[in-house]
Design a protein around this motif. Sequence first.
Motif, PDB file in Angstrom:
ATOM      1  N   LEU A  30       0.831  -1.210   0.000  1.00  0.00           N
ATOM      2  CA  LEU A  30       0.000   0.000   0.000  1.00  0.00           C
ATOM      3  C   LEU A  30       0.864   1.258   0.000  1.00  0.00           C
ATOM      4  O   LEU A  30       0.491   2.263  -0.604  1.00  0.00           O
ATOM      5  CB  LEU A  30      -0.943   0.004   1.199  1.00  0.00           C
ATOM      6  N   ALA A  31       2.019   1.207   0.648  1.00  0.00           N
ATOM      7  CA  ALA A  31       2.940   2.346   0.627  1.00  0.00           C
ATOM      8  C   ALA A  31       3.418   2.608  -0.798  1.00  0.00           C
ATOM      9  O   ALA A  31       3.475   3.752  -1.244  1.00  0.00           O
ATOM     10  CB  ALA A  31       4.120   2.082   1.554  1.00  0.00           C
ATOM     11  N   ARG A  32       3.740   1.555  -1.536  1.00  0.00           N
ATOM     12  CA  ARG A  32       4.134   1.697  -2.947  1.00  0.00           C
ATOM     13  C   ARG A  32       2.987   2.294  -3.768  1.00  0.00           C
ATOM     14  O   ARG A  32       3.175   3.202  -4.564  1.00  0.00           O
ATOM     15  CB  ARG A  32       4.503   0.344  -3.550  1.00  0.00           C
ATOM     16  N   GLU A  33       1.806   1.762  -3.557  1.00  0.00           N
ATOM     17  CA  GLU A  33       0.624   2.210  -4.299  1.00  0.00           C
ATOM     18  C   GLU A  33       0.330   3.687  -4.045  1.00  0.00           C
ATOM     19  O   GLU A  33       0.077   4.448  -4.975  1.00  0.00           O
ATOM     20  CB  GLU A  33      -0.577   1.345  -3.901  1.00  0.00           C
ATOM     21  N   HIS A  34       0.384   4.107  -2.780  1.00  0.00           N
ATOM     22  CA  HIS A  34       0.127   5.509  -2.433  1.00  0.00           C
ATOM     23  C   HIS A  34       1.195   6.423  -3.032  1.00  0.00           C
ATOM     24  O   HIS A  34       0.895   7.523  -3.489  1.00  0.00           O
ATOM     25  CB  HIS A  34       0.067   5.699  -0.918  1.00  0.00           C
ATOM     26  N   THR A  35       2.442   5.967  -3.024  1.00  0.00           N
ATOM     27  CA  THR A  35       3.532   6.766  -3.597  1.00  0.00           C
ATOM     28  C   THR A  35       3.326   6.960  -5.093  1.00  0.00           C
ATOM     29  O   THR A  35       3.442   8.080  -5.606  1.00  0.00           O
ATOM     30  CB  THR A  35       4.892   6.094  -3.338  1.00  0.00           C
ATOM     31  N   LEU A  36       3.020   5.891  -5.803  1.00  0.00           N
ATOM     32  CA  LEU A  36       2.776   5.994  -7.248  1.00  0.00           C
ATOM     33  C   LEU A  36       1.601   6.923  -7.526  1.00  0.00           C
ATOM     34  O   LEU A  36       1.658   7.760  -8.434  1.00  0.00           O
ATOM     35  CB  LEU A  36       2.513   4.608  -7.843  1.00  0.00           C
ATOM     36  N   SER A  37       0.555   6.794  -6.752  1.00  0.00           N
ATOM     37  CA  SER A  37      -0.633   7.616  -6.924  1.00  0.00           C
ATOM     38  C   SER A  37      -0.332   9.096  -6.670  1.00  0.00           C
ATOM     39  O   SER A  37      -0.714   9.965  -7.456  1.00  0.00           O
ATOM     40  CB  SER A  37      -1.725   7.116  -5.986  1.00  0.00           C
ATOM     41  N   ASN A  38       0.373   9.382  -5.564  1.00  0.00           N
ATOM     42  CA  ASN A  38       0.690  10.766  -5.213  1.00  0.00           C
ATOM     43  C   ASN A  38       1.603  11.432  -6.239  1.00  0.00           C
ATOM     44  O   ASN A  38       1.353  12.565  -6.652  1.00  0.00           O
ATOM     45  CB  ASN A  38       1.329  10.838  -3.827  1.00  0.00           C
ATOM     46  N   PHE A  39       2.677  10.745  -6.631  1.00  0.00           N
ATOM     47  CA  PHE A  39       3.598  11.340  -7.601  1.00  0.00           C
ATOM     48  C   PHE A  39       2.935  11.494  -8.968  1.00  0.00           C
ATOM     49  O   PHE A  39       3.183  12.458  -9.679  1.00  0.00           O
ATOM     50  CB  PHE A  39       4.875  10.510  -7.722  1.00  0.00           C
ATOM     51  N   GLY A  40       2.100  10.542  -9.327  1.00  0.00           N
ATOM     52  CA  GLY A  40       1.383  10.641 -10.596  1.00  0.00           C
ATOM     53  C   GLY A  40       0.476  11.847 -10.653  1.00  0.00           C
ATOM     54  O   GLY A  40       0.451  12.577 -11.649  1.00  0.00           O
ATOM     55  N   SER A  41      -0.230  12.107  -9.574  1.00  0.00           N
ATOM     56  CA  SER A  41      -1.158  13.236  -9.578  1.00  0.00           C
ATOM     57  C   SER A  41      -0.443  14.572  -9.411  1.00  0.00           C
ATOM     58  O   SER A  41      -0.806  15.557 -10.044  1.00  0.00           O
ATOM     59  CB  SER A  41      -2.217  13.065  -8.489  1.00  0.00           C
ATOM     60  N   LYS A  42       0.591  14.631  -8.577  1.00  0.00           N
ATOM     61  CA  LYS A  42       1.296  15.894  -8.343  1.00  0.00           C
ATOM     62  C   LYS A  42       2.155  16.330  -9.530  1.00  0.00           C
ATOM     63  O   LYS A  42       2.253  17.507  -9.836  1.00  0.00           O
ATOM     64  CB  LYS A  42       2.191  15.786  -7.110  1.00  0.00           C
ATOM     65  N   HIS A  43       2.801  15.356 -10.175  1.00  0.00           N
ATOM     66  CA  HIS A  43       3.755  15.677 -11.234  1.00  0.00           C
ATOM     67  C   HIS A  43       3.257  15.275 -12.630  1.00  0.00           C
ATOM     68  O   HIS A  43       4.015  15.357 -13.603  1.00  0.00           O
ATOM     69  CB  HIS A  43       5.097  14.999 -10.959  1.00  0.00           C
ATOM     70  N   ASN A  44       2.006  14.834 -12.707  1.00  0.00           N
ATOM     71  CA  ASN A  44       1.404  14.424 -13.975  1.00  0.00           C
ATOM     72  C   ASN A  44       2.242  13.351 -14.667  1.00  0.00           C
ATOM     73  O   ASN A  44       2.585  13.460 -15.837  1.00  0.00           O
ATOM     74  CB  ASN A  44       1.194  15.640 -14.889  1.00  0.00           C
ATOM     75  N   LEU A  45       2.583  12.296 -13.917  1.00  0.00           N
ATOM     76  CA  LEU A  45       3.422  11.211 -14.412  1.00  0.00           C
ATOM     77  C   LEU A  45       2.622   9.919 -14.509  1.00  0.00           C
ATOM     78  O   LEU A  45       1.670   9.706 -13.763  1.00  0.00           O
ATOM     79  CB  LEU A  45       4.596  10.971 -13.459  1.00  0.00           C
ATOM     80  N   LYS A  46       3.048   9.052 -15.412  1.00  0.00           N
ATOM     81  CA  LYS A  46       2.493   7.709 -15.479  1.00  0.00           C
ATOM     82  C   LYS A  46       3.327   6.810 -14.579  1.00  0.00           C
ATOM     83  O   LYS A  46       4.475   7.118 -14.253  1.00  0.00           O
ATOM     84  CB  LYS A  46       2.536   7.200 -16.916  1.00  0.00           C
ATOM     85  N   ARG A  47       2.767   5.688 -14.194  1.00  0.00           N
ATOM     86  CA  ARG A  47       3.466   4.780 -13.283  1.00  0.00           C
ATOM     87  C   ARG A  47       4.770   4.259 -13.874  1.00  0.00           C
ATOM     88  O   ARG A  47       5.702   3.961 -13.126  1.00  0.00           O
ATOM     89  CB  ARG A  47       2.559   3.614 -12.911  1.00  0.00           C
ATOM     90  N   THR A  48       4.864   4.168 -15.181  1.00  0.00           N
ATOM     91  CA  THR A  48       6.098   3.696 -15.809  1.00  0.00           C
ATOM     92  C   THR A  48       7.216   4.724 -15.722  1.00  0.00           C
ATOM     93  O   THR A  48       8.373   4.390 -15.951  1.00  0.00           O
ATOM     94  CB  THR A  48       5.856   3.333 -17.285  1.00  0.00           C
ATOM     95  N   GLN A  49       6.894   5.961 -15.375  1.00  0.00           N
ATOM     96  CA  GLN A  49       7.893   7.021 -15.261  1.00  0.00           C
ATOM     97  C   GLN A  49       8.400   7.177 -13.824  1.00  0.00           C
ATOM     98  O   GLN A  49       9.198   8.054 -13.551  1.00  0.00           O
ATOM     99  CB  GLN A  49       7.300   8.351 -15.732  1.00  0.00           C
ATOM    100  N   ILE A  50       7.947   6.313 -12.925  1.00  0.00           N
ATOM    101  CA  ILE A  50       8.353   6.360 -11.526  1.00  0.00           C
ATOM    102  C   ILE A  50       8.999   5.031 -11.170  1.00  0.00           C
ATOM    103  O   ILE A  50       8.415   3.974 -11.413  1.00  0.00           O
ATOM    104  CB  ILE A  50       7.134   6.606 -10.608  1.00  0.00           C
ATOM    105  N   GLU A  51      10.216   5.076 -10.630  1.00  0.00           N
ATOM    106  CA  GLU A  51      10.918   3.873 -10.211  1.00  0.00           C
ATOM    107  C   GLU A  51      11.085   3.896  -8.702  1.00  0.00           C
ATOM    108  O   GLU A  51      11.728   4.787  -8.167  1.00  0.00           O
ATOM    109  CB  GLU A  51      12.301   3.798 -10.861  1.00  0.00           C
TER     110      GLU A  51
END
Length: 58
Positions: A30-51
Amino acid sequence: MSQFTVRGKFQTRDGMSPFETTIEAENEDLAREHTLSNFGSKHNLKRTQIEIEEVKAQ
């Protein structure tokens, strides 16, 4: 709820930028999921752009 420190990097115009954030979640997944969700919404990124490199319980 536990706190997790999530480290990794995300895509920017100039390449990859590192990040470290603290997330409150029930488990590592869930920590991974929340991080992907937060960075995606704040920085307009897709999950493939976050490592995510590391998730550590505090």
